[in-house]
Design a protein around this motif. Structure first.
Motif, PDB file in Angstrom:
ATOM      1  N   ALA A  46       0.969  -1.327   0.024  1.00 27.52           N
ATOM      2  CA  ALA A  46      -0.045  -0.008   0.120  1.00 27.52           C
ATOM      3  C   ALA A  46       0.973   1.197   0.099  1.00 27.52           C
ATOM      4  O   ALA A  46       0.442   2.453   0.439  1.00 27.52           O
ATOM      5  CB  ALA A  46      -0.951   0.006   1.163  1.00 27.52           C
ATOM      6  N   HIS A  47       1.939   1.123  -0.588  1.00 26.90           N
ATOM      7  CA  HIS A  47       3.066   2.345  -0.469  1.00 26.90           C
ATOM      8  C   HIS A  47       2.524   3.060  -1.572  1.00 26.90           C
ATOM      9  O   HIS A  47       2.421   4.502  -1.356  1.00 26.90           O
ATOM     10  CB  HIS A  47       4.298   1.749  -0.496  1.00 26.90           C
ATOM     11  CG  HIS A  47       5.355   2.778  -0.339  1.00 26.90           C
ATOM     12  ND1 HIS A  47       5.515   3.915   0.563  1.00 26.90           N
ATOM     13  CD2 HIS A  47       6.682   3.226  -1.184  1.00 26.90           C
ATOM     14  CE1 HIS A  47       6.242   4.774   0.350  1.00 26.90           C
ATOM     15  NE2 HIS A  47       7.189   4.323  -0.598  1.00 26.90           N
ATOM     16  N   LYS A  48       2.965   2.818  -2.685  1.00 30.79           N
ATOM     17  CA  LYS A  48       2.878   3.701  -3.778  1.00 30.79           C
ATOM     18  C   LYS A  48       2.256   3.094  -4.995  1.00 30.79           C
ATOM     19  O   LYS A  48       2.338   1.913  -5.391  1.00 30.79           O
ATOM     20  CB  LYS A  48       4.329   4.415  -4.368  1.00 30.79           C
ATOM     21  CG  LYS A  48       4.898   5.477  -3.253  1.00 30.79           C
ATOM     22  CD  LYS A  48       5.945   6.001  -3.801  1.00 30.79           C
ATOM     23  CE  LYS A  48       6.744   6.712  -2.629  1.00 30.79           C
ATOM     24  NZ  LYS A  48       8.127   6.860  -3.042  1.00 30.79           N
ATOM     25  N   VAL A  49       1.807   3.678  -5.889  1.00 37.03           N
ATOM     26  CA  VAL A  49       1.351   3.231  -7.194  1.00 37.03           C
ATOM     27  C   VAL A  49       2.469   3.330  -8.231  1.00 37.03           C
ATOM     28  O   VAL A  49       3.635   4.064  -7.909  1.00 37.03           O
ATOM     29  CB  VAL A  49       0.194   4.302  -7.731  1.00 37.03           C
ATOM     30  CG1 VAL A  49       0.724   5.444  -8.243  1.00 37.03           C
ATOM     31  CG2 VAL A  49      -0.586   3.311  -8.695  1.00 37.03           C
ATOM     32  N   GLY A  50       2.561   2.378  -9.130  1.00 36.31           N
ATOM     33  CA  GLY A  50       3.420   2.382 -10.090  1.00 36.31           C
ATOM     34  C   GLY A  50       4.105   1.029 -10.215  1.00 36.31           C
ATOM     35  O   GLY A  50       5.343   0.981 -10.015  1.00 36.31           O
ATOM     36  N   ARG A 196      -8.010  -6.049  -0.852  1.00 32.08           N
ATOM     37  CA  ARG A 196      -7.047  -7.132  -0.238  1.00 32.08           C
ATOM     38  C   ARG A 196      -7.166  -8.401  -0.588  1.00 32.08           C
ATOM     39  O   ARG A 196      -7.338  -9.447   0.096  1.00 32.08           O
ATOM     40  CB  ARG A 196      -7.410  -7.050   1.296  1.00 32.08           C
ATOM     41  CG  ARG A 196      -6.443  -7.639   2.233  1.00 32.08           C
ATOM     42  CD  ARG A 196      -6.813  -7.651   3.540  1.00 32.08           C
ATOM     43  NE  ARG A 196      -6.784  -6.232   4.256  1.00 32.08           N
ATOM     44  CZ  ARG A 196      -5.873  -5.811   5.087  1.00 32.08           C
ATOM     45  NH1 ARG A 196      -4.817  -6.582   5.227  1.00 32.08           N
ATOM     46  NH2 ARG A 196      -5.597  -4.567   5.481  1.00 32.08           N
ATOM     47  N   GLU A 197      -7.362  -8.783  -1.889  1.00 34.05           N
ATOM     48  CA  GLU A 197      -7.457  -9.943  -2.434  1.00 34.05           C
ATOM     49  C   GLU A 197      -7.109  -9.879  -3.951  1.00 34.05           C
ATOM     50  O   GLU A 197      -6.995  -9.069  -4.741  1.00 34.05           O
ATOM     51  CB  GLU A 197      -8.895 -10.633  -2.527  1.00 34.05           C
ATOM     52  CG  GLU A 197      -9.974 -10.034  -2.911  1.00 34.05           C
ATOM     53  CD  GLU A 197     -11.398 -10.720  -2.567  1.00 34.05           C
ATOM     54  OE1 GLU A 197     -12.071 -11.360  -3.396  1.00 34.05           O
ATOM     55  OE2 GLU A 197     -11.828 -10.562  -1.365  1.00 34.05           O
ATOM     56  N   GLY A 243      -0.621 -10.471  -2.463  1.00 31.79           N
ATOM     57  CA  GLY A 243      -1.759 -10.983  -2.493  1.00 31.79           C
ATOM     58  C   GLY A 243      -2.912  -9.768  -2.928  1.00 31.79           C
ATOM     59  O   GLY A 243      -4.159 -10.184  -3.222  1.00 31.79           O
ATOM     60  N   TYR A 244      -2.337  -8.568  -2.877  1.00 30.32           N
ATOM     61  CA  TYR A 244      -3.354  -7.478  -3.046  1.00 30.32           C
ATOM     62  C   TYR A 244      -3.678  -7.178  -4.708  1.00 30.32           C
ATOM     63  O   TYR A 244      -2.813  -7.789  -5.422  1.00 30.32           O
ATOM     64  CB  TYR A 244      -2.970  -6.236  -2.696  1.00 30.32           C
ATOM     65  CG  TYR A 244      -3.133  -6.071  -1.063  1.00 30.32           C
ATOM     66  CD1 TYR A 244      -3.786  -4.899  -0.768  1.00 30.32           C
ATOM     67  CD2 TYR A 244      -2.298  -6.608  -0.298  1.00 30.32           C
ATOM     68  CE1 TYR A 244      -3.919  -4.667   0.613  1.00 30.32           C
ATOM     69  CE2 TYR A 244      -2.270  -6.542   1.364  1.00 30.32           C
ATOM     70  CZ  TYR A 244      -3.164  -5.483   1.620  1.00 30.32           C
ATOM     71  OH  TYR A 244      -3.301  -5.327   2.933  1.00 30.32           O
ATOM     72  N   THR A 245      -4.679  -6.611  -4.935  1.00 32.45           N
ATOM     73  CA  THR A 245      -4.607  -6.258  -6.322  1.00 32.45           C
ATOM     74  C   THR A 245      -4.853  -4.499  -6.577  1.00 32.45           C
ATOM     75  O   THR A 245      -5.643  -3.964  -5.776  1.00 32.45           O
ATOM     76  CB  THR A 245      -5.947  -6.728  -7.012  1.00 32.45           C
ATOM     77  OG1 THR A 245      -6.094  -8.249  -7.057  1.00 32.45           O
ATOM     78  CG2 THR A 245      -6.190  -6.568  -8.664  1.00 32.45           C
ATOM     79  N   GLU A 286     -13.404  -3.681   0.727  1.00 30.23           N
ATOM     80  CA  GLU A 286     -12.854  -2.315   1.219  1.00 30.23           C
ATOM     81  C   GLU A 286     -11.993  -1.823   0.351  1.00 30.23           C
ATOM     82  O   GLU A 286     -10.876  -2.423  -0.469  1.00 30.23           O
ATOM     83  CB  GLU A 286     -12.221  -2.597   2.422  1.00 30.23           C
ATOM     84  CG  GLU A 286     -11.446  -1.410   3.208  1.00 30.23           C
ATOM     85  CD  GLU A 286     -12.493  -0.361   3.595  1.00 30.23           C
ATOM     86  OE1 GLU A 286     -11.846   0.608   3.718  1.00 30.23           O
ATOM     87  OE2 GLU A 286     -13.400  -0.633   3.775  1.00 30.23           O
ATOM     88  N   LEU A 287     -12.038  -0.690  -0.147  1.00 24.85           N
ATOM     89  CA  LEU A 287     -11.165   0.047  -0.983  1.00 24.85           C
ATOM     90  C   LEU A 287     -10.117   0.768  -0.266  1.00 24.85           C
ATOM     91  O   LEU A 287     -10.301   1.722   0.331  1.00 24.85           O
ATOM     92  CB  LEU A 287     -11.919   1.163  -1.923  1.00 24.85           C
ATOM     93  CG  LEU A 287     -13.006   0.825  -2.753  1.00 24.85           C
ATOM     94  CD1 LEU A 287     -13.514   1.594  -3.857  1.00 24.85           C
ATOM     95  CD2 LEU A 287     -13.052  -0.534  -3.608  1.00 24.85           C
TER      96      LEU A 287
END
Lengths: 589, 99
Positions: A46-50, A196-197, A243-245, A286-287
């Motif tokens: 959950a740190h950064k996009v990219g 979270r999946e 495991g996140y998307t 949850e977003l």
């Protein structure tokens, strides 16, 4: 000159950390400090996009920095870019799908940015760089003379250095201070979040649609960066190793105004309207880490200065996320910087080399912005998107990747100048290709064009597949230049084929309008004269045998629509309409 | 899983793939037609055919077996044997470097 460090890197994100790693690796005598506001540990997933990297950046991370074993063990190997066009309100299995059919040979990765940046921080310390965490950069005071150090003002006091690098991302301290920011033609905005999946693209198609599922024999479709394309927007699905998307919405402001999707609630409602299958799949989840970036694109007119500074990554320019080029620009700005700093510390900095690299870099960003703006009308059409992807990938591999993989940026000023002239020729051809594609999209009469089913990107064997595999072959400078010249000729044939597909698709009415709007001319460097377009009327076997290989590849990829008149006549209509219209401004080389 | 295709249905699908991909008249495609002579296809066409057949078989074709195929009838037989192999759960051939 007395200074605390040879180089201070302001900002310890992906650009700053990989630069510090590269500097310590290639210039072991140089002292390097990274000043970074945020302390460890960074949150994983959950740190950064990219997250998505493509060939150039993968080559940089994997081979130039030598991190390939680490990436394979700790991140996901990526199955290329996958685009799903067509009717977003219909079943996904009926939408055209464009992407690799098997794992690409030249590797790329899906990066978990939190994990990667945590690990890189430890790695640069191991390499002997100084990491000053929990200190933010407040200002950079550039030296007024060549023998004085720069001063970096931080929340923990002043630091001095001989060369300063701005890696502060969108803060862009130096660009703002020195007036080098330039607007981008790309007017787009984005929001993104994580769930979270795993959200797999295959889950959006019912199991009983066996043909769609069986197309993906190795069950690796989900390892692609999946792009769901609609008019003026696209949605990404990116799997993360944790495991996140990662899910993102990118819209061109003229088609989809930012206020229609800039909160969690509005983004969900937007998805329900525009990509209902994705909405249905994630409803109730949850977003997490909802982030947004309105009007995200900007360019620069200077990334490197003889005043001993460079800007890397997003502190210089940011173009667009569509082709995952963000880390490519990090790779190039870092490598150019490493070369310039090395030259400087040896007392051998050549101002001409610096200026050539500066111009090549700014032009590459401008070229990518040309490729990635004003194209929202192309997205829903499988044929148009297929044509665009074939050209864009060919162009990307032939110049930008080739110059980087072959180390052209390490050469002397005269060689760089020669390659910059080559770049200008690619730029001109790209500009024409993009105008052609955009205009074809404007004139298209159907809502969703193109073949149903699957289009290989690349298909094997093909010119595009060769261009991809040839990336791995090392060449001398002269061989690289000769190959770029040969590829430019193939590129001209490729653009000519796109023109042929557009003319047949639009028919006699649209053909004239297309010619007029793009200002088509026989003076263009395209092989449109002679027998080329006459051959189009022959039966398939004779046509395929008589035309260049790329023509056949394009037909395999895009399918074939026959025009209401023979192609040669459609071309004459387009040329005549252009000749009788007021002159169009032409792209300059 | 969808209903297993019978031989006639496989033939229909093969005709559809051949006529859509190569501008062939469906009525000219017969079981006894030879791919390379009667239908005037070549090796690149063959690669494209086998890529499309994966939608039906869900398997990567064995290149050695694929190379032996000369007629439409043999192509239909190949799809049948691939469907059998899929039902038995036979392992697939190794991925080859595309050349």
């Amino acid at each position: 000159m007395k200074a605390d460090y040879d180089v201070i890197v302001c900002g310890g994100g992906l650009a700053g950390l990989t630069l510090a790693y590269q500097l310590r690796q290639e210039l072991p005598d140089a002292s390097v400090a990274v000043v970074e506001r945020q302390k460890r540990p960074l949150p994983e997933a959950a740190h950064k996009v990219g997250e998505s990297s493509v060939e150039l950046a993968s080559h940089y991370f994997g081979e130039v920095l030598g991190l390939r074993p680490y990436l394979l063990d700790n991140h996901l190997k990526k199955n290329g870019l996958r685009f799903i066009c067509g009717n977003t309100q219909g079943p996904l299995e009926e939408r055209p799908e464009i992407g690799p059919s098997e794992f690409p040979i030249v590797p790329s990765y899906q990066l978990d940015r939190g994990k990667l940046e945590n690990d890189l921080r430890a790695m640069i310390e191991e390499k002997g760089a100084t990491l000053l965490e929990g200190r933010s950069v407040q200002d950079i005071e550039l030296a007024e003379s060549d023998d004085a150090p720069h001063v970096v003002k931080t929340s923990g006091g002043d630091l001095t250095c001989r060369w300063v690098v701005d890696a502060t991302g969108r803060l862009r301290i130096l660009q703002k201070k020195l007036g080098h920011r330039r607007p981008s033609p790309n007017k787009s905005s984005s929001v993104w979040f994580r769930v979270r999946e795993r959200v797999l693209v295959g889950e959006l198609v019912p199991q009983e649609k066996a043909e769609w599922h069986q197309r993906d024999v190795d069950d690796v479709r989900w390892l692609s960066t999946v792009h769901l394309m609609g008019k003026g927007y696209w949605v990404w699905l990116i799997p993360l190793s944790t495991g996140y998307t990662s899910i993102g919405i990118v819209c061109h402001d003229e088609h989809q105004p930012f206020p229609t999707y800039n909160t969690k609630e509005k983004a969900l409602k937007w998805l329900a309207e525009n990509e209902p299958l994705v909405h249905e799949r994630i409803e109730g989840l949850e977003l997490e880490d909802f982030c947004m970036m309105p009007n995200y694109s900007y360019l620069t007119d200077r990334f490197a200065s003889p005043q001993r500074w460079t800007c890397v990554g997003e502190a210089a320019a940011f173009v667009d996320p569509l082709y995952s080029l963000g880390s490519d620009f990090i790779s190039m700005s870092n490598s150019y910087t490493t070369r310039l700093v090395g030259d400087y510390l040896r007392g051998a900095l050549d101002g001409e080399v610096l200026e050539e690299l500066n111009q090549i870099y700014c032009r590459l960003a401008e070229d990518a912005a040309r490729t990635l703006s004003n194209n929202g009308r192309i997205f829903p059409h499988g044929d148009l998107m297929g044509a665009k992807l074939w050209w864009d990938f060919f162009n990307y591999w032939s110049f930008m990747c080739a110059h980087f993989f072959q180390g052209i940026w390490k050469q002397d000023a005269a060689t760089l100048k020669k390659f910059r002239a080559m770049q200008a020729r690619y730029y001109q051809l790209n500009s024409r290709a993009q105008t052609l594609l955009e205009t074809w999209a404007e004139l298209k009469s159907t809502a969703f064009g193109g073949p149903k089913g699957f289009v290989g990107l690349p298909s094997f064997p093909s010119t595009l597949a060769d261009a991809h595999l040839e990336l791995k072959e090392m060449r001398s400078v002269d061989e690289t230049f000769a190959k770029m010249e040969r590829d430019l000729v193939i590129g001209q044939e490729l653009v000519t084929e796109i023109l042929a597909h557009a003319l047949r698709d639009l028919g006699s009415e649209g053909a004239a309008e297309l010619g007029r709007r793009i200002g088509l001319s026989k003076d263009w460097d395209l092989p449109i004269g002679g027998e080329r377009f006459e051959i189009d009327a022959l039966p398939r076997r004779q046509r395929v045998d008589a035309l260049p290989r790329i023509a056949r590849d394009m037909e395999r990829a895009l399918g074939r629509v026959n025009g209401d008149k023979p192609l040669a006549e459609l071309l004459d209509l387009a040329l005549a309409a252009a000749a009788s219209a007021p002159t169009m401004p032409q792209p300059t080389a | 899983m969808a209903q297993r295709l019978n031989r006639d249905q496989i033939f229909e699908r093969v005709v559809e793939i051949l006529s859509d991909s190569f501008e062939l008249e469906p009525s000219n495609i017969k079981l006894e037609s030879t791919l390379y002579e009667d239908l005037d296809l070549d090796s690149i066409d063959a690669v494209d055919i086998f890529v499309q057949l994966r939608d039906i078989t869900g398997r990567r074709p064995d290149p050695e077996k694929a190379k032996q195929i000369r007629t439409v009838d043999e192509l239909v037989g190949f799809v049948e044997s691939e469907l059998d192999a899929a039902e038995r759960g036979d392992p697939e051939p190794e991925t080859q470097m595309p050349t």
